[in-house]
Design an enzyme around this catalytic site. Structure first.
Site, mmCIF file in Angstrom:
data_model
loop_
_atom_site.group_PDB
_atom_site.id
_atom_site.type_symbol
_atom_site.label_atom_id
_atom_site.label_comp_id
_atom_site.label_asym_id
_atom_site.label_seq_id
_atom_site.Cartn_x
_atom_site.Cartn_y
_atom_site.Cartn_z
ATOM 1 N N ASN A 52 -27.474 -0.019 30.069
ATOM 2 C CA ASN A 52 -27.020 -1.223 30.757
ATOM 3 C C ASN A 52 -28.093 -1.742 31.705
ATOM 4 O O ASN A 52 -28.293 -2.937 31.849
ATOM 5 C CB ASN A 52 -25.756 -0.931 31.559
ATOM 6 C CG ASN A 52 -24.543 -0.903 30.658
ATOM 7 O OD1 ASN A 52 -24.567 -1.475 29.564
ATOM 8 N ND2 ASN A 52 -23.498 -0.239 31.103
ATOM 9 N N LYS A 126 -1.857 -21.131 2.889
ATOM 10 C CA LYS A 126 -1.775 -20.060 3.881
ATOM 11 C C LYS A 126 -3.182 -19.476 3.927
ATOM 12 O O LYS A 126 -3.571 -18.697 3.051
ATOM 13 C CB LYS A 126 -0.758 -19.007 3.432
ATOM 14 C CG LYS A 126 -0.468 -17.974 4.488
ATOM 15 C CD LYS A 126 0.778 -17.164 4.069
ATOM 16 C CE LYS A 126 1.173 -16.178 5.142
ATOM 17 N NZ LYS A 126 0.151 -15.137 5.352
ATOM 18 N N GLU A 181 -6.105 -21.468 11.957
ATOM 19 C CA GLU A 181 -6.597 -20.228 11.371
ATOM 20 C C GLU A 181 -8.126 -20.250 11.396
ATOM 21 O O GLU A 181 -8.737 -21.210 10.906
ATOM 22 C CB GLU A 181 -6.087 -20.115 9.916
ATOM 23 C CG GLU A 181 -6.254 -18.747 9.297
ATOM 24 C CD GLU A 181 -5.134 -17.770 9.672
ATOM 25 O OE1 GLU A 181 -4.288 -18.129 10.538
ATOM 26 O OE2 GLU A 181 -5.099 -16.668 9.105
ATOM 27 N N CYS A 411 -12.098 19.178 -22.749
ATOM 28 C CA CYS A 411 -11.280 19.028 -21.549
ATOM 29 C C CYS A 411 -12.174 19.044 -20.309
ATOM 30 O O CYS A 411 -13.003 19.937 -20.159
ATOM 31 C CB CYS A 411 -10.271 20.167 -21.478
ATOM 32 S SG CYS A 411 -9.427 20.265 -19.894
ATOM 33 N N CYS A 414 -11.353 22.561 -18.262
ATOM 34 C CA CYS A 414 -11.690 23.892 -18.753
ATOM 35 C C CYS A 414 -12.776 23.880 -19.825
ATOM 36 O O CYS A 414 -13.264 24.935 -20.219
ATOM 37 C CB CYS A 414 -10.439 24.586 -19.291
ATOM 38 S SG CYS A 414 -9.837 23.835 -20.810
HETATM 39 ZN ZN LIG Z 1 -8.259 22.163 -20.285
#
Ligand SMILES: [Zn+2]
Length: 688
Positions: A52, A126, A181, A411, A414
């Site tokens: 400041n 609006k 606005e 997957c 896994c």
């Molecule tokens: Zn799996």
């Protein structure tokens, strides 16, 4: 200050510019830049880049130079809205003379005609910005206050005087209150955002930027931001305004235009024309310079409108109309396939974050392979996103597709093979591996249960949703849910508050007793009791000791109460790299402590503690302990055991109704087991 308006001040300030030398001019430019950066960092960014003291020193130097040269640079921080400019240190609260209530909303355009009935209405945009209330007196602006909560706002006069659409002087000399606005054009928003230094956070949308600008403490910055104030309502005018029909909201807006205000686009409608006009506004929508979030319909007859009063929450003289679903355009980053306990792999579109209906969204579930393929979801594809029922993000359609949707053959959880199954023409993807961890929601819900790590309030349904979304694949992932904050907050039935509660519970669960952690791991045969037994055997630093003994391949079947089967189960778990790795990854997340004070265990005898080594049965309701579990924990901490039924091995039956005729009381009497009250139990412990 009331006598002299801010505009007078600005005009005077820029009038008598004298001659500045090149050196002074250069220094002033430098000072303006430095001071503005410091003020911005401090007030807007909450970052202090200058003390400041230093700020005041440079400010005074600039003010002195401006005085001596007679030149004030356009973005100088000394250019004040009031005399003797300084950025205001905080915004001052100011009460509204006329509360600014918000309007009820509808999405049904056909309902608008019915709502109007036989009345005329004023239809207008609006606008999507920040509402500001202007008060004029004697033809000049007295103050500008934000809407705030409708009753009390903040005085932002110092910034608003710089906005387009706010006339410096008006012909009308009476008191005038106008609502408008504060909005920023899309184009200006892009420009301001682009010009912000790399270190600044960019604004999300024009509303955020307009709103931040209105509330700046330093008008020097507001001056450089092109904000327009669009008047949309005349709230109050003293007698004497030459409005052609003072009772008509439409005439009032027309009059405001004549006073020099920028007024929102508006149209007079009846129940016969309103639907057509809504359609006309809708057509204009794509070309709009200013952001809007719907339309407003107000009853033109002011006195009649006021006589309708309000519903308590909303005034009855107006209604807001929202477009069916707010949509946003964005681009796909990737398509994730998240697994569920049934083995189903759900496509999730992950896209560049966009704001819809007030929140940021970046993910949308796509339900199945067929939909993902028909939408051609691929990285880079442009998509329009909306929120179904204003809550759940969905992909509405694709524009500019960038190829076909890639469906994984493995997957993502896994790595096992996937299969596509078809049912009534709808294709869905499944993980075919029965061992896929995604299928084991139960494992996670056991992990977070009360006798395990105890994540309070994390239900199985929530866990399943997290696993489906791919937020949780292994136990340690539970401690990093904050990575998915925005997606979780946006989930159905979730919100900021429940998210915060959940994170607090997760944080709390980090500190855990070793037996609870051992129980949580779900090693077959090692439940709550067995885990406690093992923990007691391990003694001090149980967790470390456990890992050491595993390395040494210690035979746990030699431990009292642990047989060969459980020993085998322990090593089957420890030898599974997936499971043991999960355990190891979990440890840095947790603060694991020993169960019972080590000294007590080492004593290895009853010592003086009447609880140690004794077996208790608890029945009936409790008074001193909050619940039975708390009492059980108390007993177990002291090395005692709690059993569910009275037998010859029971040392005490705890029952506050000592003379009750319950089965347990009878049995205790038969076997000669003492029945004690909770108070007696407490006295017994204290006596120790
Ligand atoms: Zn799996």
């Amino acid at each position: 200050m009331e006598e002299r308006t801010v505009f007078d001040w600005i005009e005077e300030e820029n009038k008598g510019a004298g001659q500045a030398g090149e050196k002074e001019f250069g220094r002033m430019k430098e000072l303006v830049k430095t001071l503005n950066e410091a003020a911005f960092a401090y007030y807007v960014d909450d970052r202090e880049i200058m003390s400041n003291f230093e700020y005041d020193r440079l400010y005074d130097e600039l003010a002195a130079l401006e005085k001596s040269t007679g030149v004030t640079l356009p973005d100088s921080p000394t250019k004040s809205a009031g005399a003797g400019y300084r950025p205001v240190s905080k915004l001052v609260k100011s009460e509204h003379e006329f509360p600014a209530l918000s309007l009820d909303k509808t999405k049904d355009r056909q309902a608008l005609a019915g709502w109007l009935g036989g009345m005329e209405g004023v239809l207008s945009w609006k606008l999507d910005g920040l509402t500001v209330v202007l008060t004029y007196r004697n033809g000049t602006l007295l103050k500008a206050v934000t809407r705030g909560n409708g009753f009390v706002g903040e005085d932002v006069t110092h910034n608003v005087v710089h906005f387009a659409g706010v006339p410096r002087r008006i012909g009308f000399g009476g008191k005038l209150i106008v609502r408008g606005e504060a909005v920023m054009k899309y184009a200006d928003f892009e420009k301001v955002n682009k010009e912000l230094p790399e270190t600044e956070a960019k604004y999300k949308n024009p509303r955020n930027l307009a709103s931040a600008t209105v509330r700046l403490l330093d008008p020097g910055i507001a001056l450089t931001r092109p904000v327009t104030l669009c008047a949309f309502d005349l709230v109050y005018a003293d007698q004497g305004a030459d409005i052609s029909d003072p009772n008509s909201k439409f005439s009032q807006l027309e009059w405001l235009k004549k006073q020099g205000f920028t007024v929102v686009e508006h149209t007079l409608v009846t129940s016969l024309t309103v639907e057509y006009e809504v359609g006309r506004y809708e057509e204009e929508l794509p070309g709009n310079e200013f952001p809007t979030d719907g339309l407003v319909l107000i009853i033109d007859d002011e006195k009649y409108g006021k006589s309708l009063g309000s519903t308590g929450k909303f005034p009855r003289n107006g209604i807001a109309f929202k477009w069916q679903d707010e949509t946003a355009e964005t681009r796909i980053r990737e398509v994730e396939w998240s697994a569920s306990r049934t083995g189903l792999l759900n496509p999730v579109a992950v896209f560049e974050p966009v704001e819809i209906e007030g929140t940021t969204v970046s993910r949308a579930s796509v339900h199945n392979v067929s939909i993902a393929r028909s939408l051609k979801l691929a990285p880079g594809s442009g998509v329009r996103v909306y929120k179904a029922n204003l809550i759940i993000p969905q992909i509405a359609e694709t524009f500019d597709p960038k190829g076909e949707t890639f469906v994984p053959s493995k997957c993502p959880v896994c790595g096992g093979p996937t299969v596509i199954r078809e049912n009534e023409g709808i294709e869905t993807l499944y993980c075919d591996d029965p061992g896929c961890p995604a299928k084991h929601v139960g494992r996670f819900s056991y992990f977070v249960s009360r006798d395990a790590v105890n994540v309070n309030g994390l239900s199985e349904a929530t866990l399943e949703a997290f696993i489906d979304a791919g937020f949780v694949r292994r136990f340690p992932d539970l401690y990093h849910l904050d990575r998915y904050k925005e997606a979780i907050v946006g989930m159905e039935g979730f919100g900021e508050r429940s998210y915060d509660n959940l994170i607090a519970s997760v944080e709390q669960s980090r500190s855990v007793k070793f037996s609870a952690l051992l129980n949580a791991l779900g090693i077959p045969g090692i439940g709550k009791d067995m885990a406690k037994q093992l923990s007691r055997f391990l003694g001090e630093n149980a967790c470390e000791r456990f890992r050491e003994l595993l390395k040494e391949r210690y035979d746990f079947s030699t431990v009292d109460g642990i047989g060969a089967v459980i020993n085998d189960n322990i090593y089957a778990w420890a030898d599974d790299p997936e499971r043991f790795g999960e355990f190891e990854a979990l440890l840095p997340e947790l603060d694991v402590s020993d169960d019972a004070p080590a000294a007590r265990v080492e004593a290895g005898s009853e010592g003086n503690d009447p609880v140690y080594g004794r077996t208790f049965v608890i029945t009936g309701s409790l008074v001193n302990f909050t619940n039975r579990d708390q009492m059980i924990a108390f007993i177990e901490e002291r090395g005692g055991r709690v059993s569910g039924s009275v037998s010859s091995k029971t040392d005490y039956l705890i029952n506050n109704d000592v003379n009750s005729g319950s089965g347990k009381n009878k049995k205790a009497k038969e076997l000669g087991v003492p029945v004690i009250s909770e108070a007696e139990f407490m006295a017994m412990c204290k006596g120790n």
